[in-house]
Design an enzyme around this catalytic site. Sequence first.
Site, PDB file in Angstrom:
ATOM      1  N   LYS A  14     -39.343  68.640  49.863  1.00 60.35           N
ATOM      2  CA  LYS A  14     -38.713  68.842  48.553  1.00 60.35           C
ATOM      3  C   LYS A  14     -37.807  70.060  48.585  1.00 60.35           C
ATOM      4  O   LYS A  14     -36.681  70.030  48.061  1.00 60.35           O
ATOM      5  CB  LYS A  14     -39.796  68.998  47.481  1.00 60.35           C
ATOM      6  CG  LYS A  14     -40.510  67.694  47.144  1.00 60.35           C
ATOM      7  CD  LYS A  14     -41.758  67.932  46.304  1.00 60.35           C
ATOM      8  CE  LYS A  14     -42.494  66.635  46.052  1.00 60.35           C
ATOM      9  NZ  LYS A  14     -43.796  66.818  45.377  1.00 60.35           N
ATOM     10  N   GLN A  58     -47.686  71.049  42.510  1.00 62.93           N
ATOM     11  CA  GLN A  58     -48.074  70.095  43.551  1.00 62.93           C
ATOM     12  C   GLN A  58     -49.574  69.806  43.483  1.00 62.93           C
ATOM     13  O   GLN A  58     -50.394  70.721  43.536  1.00 62.93           O
ATOM     14  CB  GLN A  58     -47.705  70.643  44.924  1.00 62.93           C
ATOM     15  CG  GLN A  58     -47.975  69.690  46.070  1.00 62.93           C
ATOM     16  CD  GLN A  58     -47.069  68.463  46.037  1.00 62.93           C
ATOM     17  OE1 GLN A  58     -45.870  68.563  45.778  1.00 62.93           O
ATOM     18  NE2 GLN A  58     -47.637  67.307  46.280  1.00 62.93           N
ATOM     19  N   ASP A  81     -42.379  65.916  37.309  1.00 66.81           N
ATOM     20  CA  ASP A  81     -43.288  64.966  37.952  1.00 66.81           C
ATOM     21  C   ASP A  81     -43.652  63.822  37.008  1.00 66.81           C
ATOM     22  O   ASP A  81     -44.166  62.785  37.443  1.00 66.81           O
ATOM     23  CB  ASP A  81     -44.563  65.673  38.411  1.00 66.81           C
ATOM     24  CG  ASP A  81     -44.688  65.721  39.920  1.00 66.81           C
ATOM     25  OD1 ASP A  81     -43.980  64.945  40.599  1.00 66.81           O
ATOM     26  OD2 ASP A  81     -45.485  66.511  40.435  1.00 66.81           O
TER      27      ASP A  81
END
Length: 245
Positions: A14, A58, A81
């Site tokens: 990412k 994450q 997300d």
Amino acid sequence: VGDHSASQIYVRNKRRTTEATGMRSFAHDLPADTGEQRLLALIDALNADPAVSGILVQLPLPATIDAERVTERLDPRKDVDGFHPYNIGRLVLKRPTLRPCTPFGCMRLLASTGESLAGKHAVVIGQSNIVGRPMALELLMARCTVTICHSATRDLPRIVRDGDIVVAGIGKAGYVAGDWIKPGATVIDVGINRGDDGKIRGDVDFAGASAHAAWITPVPGGVGPMTIATLLANTLHAAELQDDA
């Protein structure tokens, strides 16, 4: 937070991709013993920072941290997300804003086949909030007939063999055997599992399934890059939402 192996792979990719596209990336790597309040305070600061358009925590987080509380702390407009209950709720109501990256990326992969999804039987293996559940909602919006399978599902091979589309996201290397796949089916392998030899493998027996499937994603190199591309698209969309506010 911490050093989860699959997370390290995704975070590294990412960061690399954001830099390649010209986005500014702010990294906060916290040790595994980080307290929940420290993480929440960091999210509060990022929520209030106008220089930050998108926030990604994450997952998974260490067991000492309540992932649901952390997710709900995010500003929904910065939740790139797509896991905040507000964004999931909009997906349930068929009015999506920021959509979970992996399922939405899978839908883009399915669209790239050029085949209509309407009326197809889609089998989703796994019911996680990250993949399985939002994946089922995406497929329902595409007018598929959806079956969600999990650890209590009876006769999983029979159900998978009936699937025109199979999405595997259970975190078990090679669990889905090749002969479970219906001839001509489309297989999306979301699994990312590191073996003792250090190699990354998916949830599907790729070689065996390839003999039956019309379309199949490899691991690595399939869903992962698409997820990251979708994350960047979400970040751009989030920036636009904040500019319009």
